[in-house]
Design a protein around this motif. Structure first.
Motif, mmCIF file in Angstrom:
data_model
loop_
_atom_site.group_PDB
_atom_site.id
_atom_site.type_symbol
_atom_site.label_atom_id
_atom_site.label_comp_id
_atom_site.label_asym_id
_atom_site.label_seq_id
_atom_site.Cartn_x
_atom_site.Cartn_y
_atom_site.Cartn_z
ATOM 1 N N UNK A 181 0.849 -1.190 0.000
ATOM 2 C CA UNK A 181 0.000 0.000 0.000
ATOM 3 C C UNK A 181 0.880 1.234 0.000
ATOM 4 N N UNK A 182 0.300 2.354 -0.408
ATOM 5 C CA UNK A 182 1.031 3.604 -0.495
ATOM 6 C C UNK A 182 0.617 4.580 0.582
ATOM 7 N N UNK A 183 0.475 5.837 0.210
ATOM 8 C CA UNK A 183 0.178 6.872 1.195
ATOM 9 C C UNK A 183 -1.233 6.737 1.762
ATOM 10 N N UNK A 184 -2.155 6.205 0.959
ATOM 11 C CA UNK A 184 -3.548 6.114 1.403
ATOM 12 C C UNK A 184 -3.832 4.769 2.058
ATOM 13 N N UNK A 185 -3.062 4.440 3.078
ATOM 14 C CA UNK A 185 -3.264 3.186 3.796
ATOM 15 C C UNK A 185 -4.682 3.067 4.324
ATOM 16 N N UNK A 186 -5.284 4.191 4.705
ATOM 17 C CA UNK A 186 -6.623 4.153 5.292
ATOM 18 C C UNK A 186 -7.678 3.727 4.286
ATOM 19 N N UNK A 187 -7.350 3.793 2.992
ATOM 20 C CA UNK A 187 -8.264 3.338 1.957
ATOM 21 C C UNK A 187 -7.792 2.045 1.296
ATOM 22 N N UNK A 188 -6.475 1.840 1.251
ATOM 23 C CA UNK A 188 -5.932 0.645 0.610
ATOM 24 C C UNK A 188 -5.922 -0.566 1.540
ATOM 25 N N UNK A 189 -5.697 -0.333 2.837
ATOM 26 C CA UNK A 189 -5.613 -1.424 3.808
ATOM 27 C C UNK A 189 -6.478 -1.124 5.029
ATOM 28 N N UNK A 190 -7.764 -0.837 4.834
ATOM 29 C CA UNK A 190 -8.596 -0.432 5.980
ATOM 30 C C UNK A 190 -8.745 -1.512 7.044
ATOM 31 N N UNK A 191 -8.726 -2.794 6.653
ATOM 32 C CA UNK A 191 -8.830 -3.863 7.652
ATOM 33 C C UNK A 191 -7.631 -3.834 8.598
ATOM 34 N N UNK A 192 -6.428 -3.696 8.035
ATOM 35 C CA UNK A 192 -5.217 -3.674 8.854
ATOM 36 C C UNK A 192 -5.155 -2.420 9.716
ATOM 37 N N UNK A 193 -5.546 -1.278 9.142
ATOM 38 C CA UNK A 193 -5.524 -0.041 9.912
ATOM 39 C C UNK A 193 -6.538 -0.106 11.049
ATOM 40 N N UNK A 194 -7.729 -0.618 10.771
ATOM 41 C CA UNK A 194 -8.748 -0.743 11.818
ATOM 42 C C UNK A 194 -8.269 -1.660 12.940
ATOM 43 N N UNK A 195 -7.603 -2.759 12.583
ATOM 44 C CA UNK A 195 -7.086 -3.681 13.600
ATOM 45 C C UNK A 195 -6.024 -3.007 14.458
ATOM 46 N N UNK A 196 -5.177 -2.196 13.836
ATOM 47 C CA UNK A 196 -4.126 -1.502 14.582
ATOM 48 C C UNK A 196 -4.726 -0.459 15.523
ATOM 49 N N UNK A 197 -5.731 0.286 15.057
ATOM 50 C CA UNK A 197 -6.385 1.281 15.905
ATOM 51 C C UNK A 197 -7.088 0.596 17.079
ATOM 52 N N UNK A 198 -7.756 -0.518 16.818
ATOM 53 C CA UNK A 198 -8.420 -1.267 17.891
ATOM 54 C C UNK A 198 -7.406 -1.773 18.905
ATOM 55 N N UNK A 199 -6.252 -2.227 18.426
ATOM 56 C CA UNK A 199 -5.194 -2.697 19.325
ATOM 57 C C UNK A 199 -4.700 -1.559 20.219
ATOM 58 N N UNK A 200 -4.549 -0.379 19.641
ATOM 59 C CA UNK A 200 -4.138 0.787 20.422
ATOM 60 C C UNK A 200 -5.148 1.072 21.528
ATOM 61 N N UNK A 201 -6.424 1.072 21.186
ATOM 62 C CA UNK A 201 -7.474 1.389 22.161
ATOM 63 C C UNK A 201 -7.533 0.342 23.266
ATOM 64 N N UNK A 202 -7.278 -0.908 22.914
ATOM 65 C CA UNK A 202 -7.397 -1.997 23.875
ATOM 66 C C UNK A 202 -6.174 -2.150 24.768
ATOM 67 N N UNK A 203 -5.125 -1.356 24.566
ATOM 68 C CA UNK A 203 -3.950 -1.384 25.436
ATOM 69 C C UNK A 203 -4.307 -0.715 26.761
#
Length: 325
Positions: free
Chosen positions: A299-321
């Motif tokens: 993926x390139x600069x638009x990770x939030x559109x190209x890899x939304x599943x991975x980005x969502x998982x990373x954000x959820x992991x941050x919140x769950x820390x």
């Protein structure tokens, strides 16, 4: 028979009037059909449009409530030439676990722009802090997520406002002196690498921010012409902002301020980012040693559109820390 002909003529007349009305609507505002299409996408994923005046600017934002009233509020801040709609793929995947607030930054999208105002990192960070106070709910922690230019704004806001921000995510964030690439060198030379003035430059822009063409939004004619005309009209404003965030004495302010970020933090980059070189993640990590680092491939600069599943998982992991404050 005469009645049938009269009805047919009436239907034809109404249709002609509607066609003329739509034509006038598009002529007055060529971006209107595209914006309404995007608004329909937001409605489809249960986002509601809201407005609020904070300070001297009117903010337009999308929001969605969580199933749990005590859930964290996740605020998603877009980047340069972007808008709240960039976050729709991620919003879909975050589902109803969090309260979502997705604004157009002042000066961008549907939010207010004031001639002569400063829309650089520092000024926007102050506006964002005021906006967070306006939408904050007692007892609900704020998770502040920024992409690209929005990441630089978020870094400053999180550093200056620890009472407001419980968690921080910097995604392909601007604001540090990353390794030279074609994009950065053009910015330093005084040009706008994102400039759009015809079909070829529109495609070049998309190819710069997206690694995978299959992930690029489809912009068929006549929508493409409306986008090109609109971007031409936006060129002076884009140049003004780029002068502030890319060439002024505050261009590296986000990285400098990042040393004051004490909150749990996520740093996420794509290895094929041609805008903010992936070397930027290590520079931010030096200032934020507690940060979780996530590097995505394909993926390139638009990770939030190209890899939304991975980005969502990373954000959820941050919140769950642990439990956000």
């Amino acid at each position: 028979m005469a009645l049938r002909l009269t009805r047919t003529r009436t239907v034809a007349l109404v249709a002609a009037v509607l066609v003329c009305a739509v034509a006038v609507w598009i002529w007055r505002d060529p971006m209107a059909p595209l914006r309404n299409g995007l608004a329909l996408q937001g409605w489809w994923i249960d986002l509601s449009a809201r407005q609020v005046v904070v300070g001297d600017h009117r903010w337009v934002y999308d929001t969605r409530e969580a199933d749990d009233p005590a859930a964290p509020t996740v605020v998603l801040v877009h980047g340069f030439t972007g808008g709240k709609e960039n976050w729709y793929p991620l919003a879909t995947r975050l589902h109803d676990r969090y309260r979502l607030v997705i604004p157009d930054l002042p000066g961008w999208g549907e939010s207010q722009r004031i001639d002569g105002a400063d829309y650089g990192f520092k000024a926007q960070a102050a506006r964002l802090a005021a906006f967070l106070r306006a939408i904050r709910r007692d007892g609900s922690p704020i998770v502040l997520v920024g992409h690209s230019m929005g990441g630089g704004i978020v870094a400053i806001t999180a550093a200056e406002q620890p009472d407001l921000v419980a968690r921080v995510a910097l995604i392909d964030a601007a604001g540090v002196r990353f390794a030279d690439n074609a994009f950065g060198l053009e910015v330093l030379a005084g040009r706008n690498p994102f400039a759009v003035y015809d079909a070829a430059s529109l495609q070049r822009y998309l190819d710069t921010v997206f690694h995978d063409r299959a992930a690029q939004p489809a912009i068929p004619w006549p929508a493409s012409k409306a986008v090109i005309d609109w971007r031409i009209a936006q060129a002076p404003f884009e140049q003004q902002v780029l002068d502030r965030i890319g060439r002024s004495n505050e261009r590296f302010l986000p990285g400098e301020m990042a040393a004051s970020i004490r909150q749990p933090t996520l740093l996420l980059w794509c290895r094929q980012d041609r805008v903010i070189d992936p070397s930027a993640m290590a520079l931010y990590a030096e200032k934020i040693p507690q940060a979780l680092q996530v590097s995505l491939d394909g993926c390139g600069h638009m990770s939030i559109m190209e890899k939304p599943d991975d980005v969502a998982a990373a954000v959820a992991r941050l919140i769950q820390q642990g439990n956000p404050r």
